[in-house]
Design an enzyme around this catalytic site. Structure first.
Site, short mmCIF file in Angstrom:
data_model
loop_
_atom_site.label_atom_id
_atom_site.label_comp_id
_atom_site.label_asym_id
_atom_site.label_seq_id
_atom_site.Cartn_x
_atom_site.Cartn_y
_atom_site.Cartn_z
N GLU A 14 0.87 -1.18 0.00
CA GLU A 14 0.00 0.00 0.00
C GLU A 14 0.90 1.22 0.00
OE1 GLU A 14 -2.75 0.06 3.26
OE2 GLU A 14 -3.04 -2.09 3.04
N ASP A 56 -4.93 9.06 10.40
CA ASP A 56 -3.55 8.66 10.66
C ASP A 56 -3.04 9.11 12.02
OD1 ASP A 56 -3.31 7.46 8.16
OD2 ASP A 56 -2.88 9.36 7.20
#
Length: 256
Positions: free
Chosen positions: A46, A57
């Site tokens: 990824e 995140d």
């Protein structure tokens, strides 16, 4: 069939995916990291494209995104960097990022360009399912790109069934609803969540992400899903000196 679908057809268990941010630690490091990961035995990758407001995140990946943006990484730059990727990297590749840069680039153009350079799928955590279905699914399907949906412990069963219907590669199971970079807490409730998903007998394979950082987490995730994704722990490694030479030992410590 794209490379991702092919992988799941041929290998059902203990799949290891690695996430890293394009343009970190250096603008030009993206392809070298991808090559090193394939050589080290990773099953698929990824590659994150950075965004200035990465809501899902944790601090490690936020820092890598910030650094990548400061280094000059954009979608245009990334596509340029990856144009010859398939000469040296054969494992499936996913791009992961937020919907805003994709819309700015143009969703149809983004899908065409991604397919052109050999990308197999895309993970866009903040793309609403109804929007994907109504507005964008055609571009993904026309370009043989798999759109990967995320499921959390709070996702309702009917929504999971709908996601399973719309998916054609795998479903990304978040180990929690929090941000990336925590530790995989295999509490009774999380274990129940994994068991619940497994009992649903979905048609698509499942991969667990968020909080996978070492062999024990990875093995535990593989009891309930087809594999797992390591992100923050790997991005931390990229902040060290001589990171490329440390990649094989890192992957070995998780997978073997």
């Amino acid at each position: 069939m794209n490379r991702l679908q092919n992988l799941f057809k041929n290998k059902a268990n203990n799949l290891l995916s690695i996430y890293f941010t394009a343009g970190y630690p250096e603008l030009s490091s993206t392809v070298a990291i991808a090559e090193a990961l394939e050589k080290s035995g990773v099953d698929f990758l990824e590659i994150g494209f950075p965004y200035s407001d990465p809501v899902a995140d944790g601090p490690t990946i936020q820092h890598s995104s910030q650094q990548a943006l400061e280094n000059g990484m954009t979608l245009h730059v990334l596509f340029k960097q990856l144009k010859d990727l398939r000469k040296t990297v054969s494992i499936p590749i996913l791009l992961m990022g937020y919907v805003n840069p994709i819309v700015q680039y143009g969703v149809e153009n983004f899908c065409k360009k991604a397919a052109e350079i050999g990308v197999d799928g895309v993970i866009v955590p903040d793309l609403p399912m109804y929007e994907y279905e109504a507005l964008y699914s055609k571009y993904f399907l026309d370009n043989n790109l798999s759109n990967i949906f995320l499921v959390t412990p709070q996702t309702a069963e009917d929504r999971i069934r709908k996601i399973d219907e719309l998916s054609n590669a795998f479903i990304y199971l978040l180990s929690s609803s929090s941000i990336t970079g925590g530790s995989l807490d295999v509490s009774v409730s999380i274990e129940d969540y994994y068991k619940r998903i497994k009992a649903m007998r979905l048609k698509n394979p499942t991969i667990i992400g968020f909080g996978i950082s070492k062999k024990a987490n990875f093995d535990k995730a593989c009891e309930y899903a087809n594999g797992a994704i390591v992100g923050s722990a790997f991005v931390k490694l990229l902040g060290e000196d001589d990171y490329l030479n440390k990649i094989p030992a890192f992957i070995k410590s998780i997978k073997h």
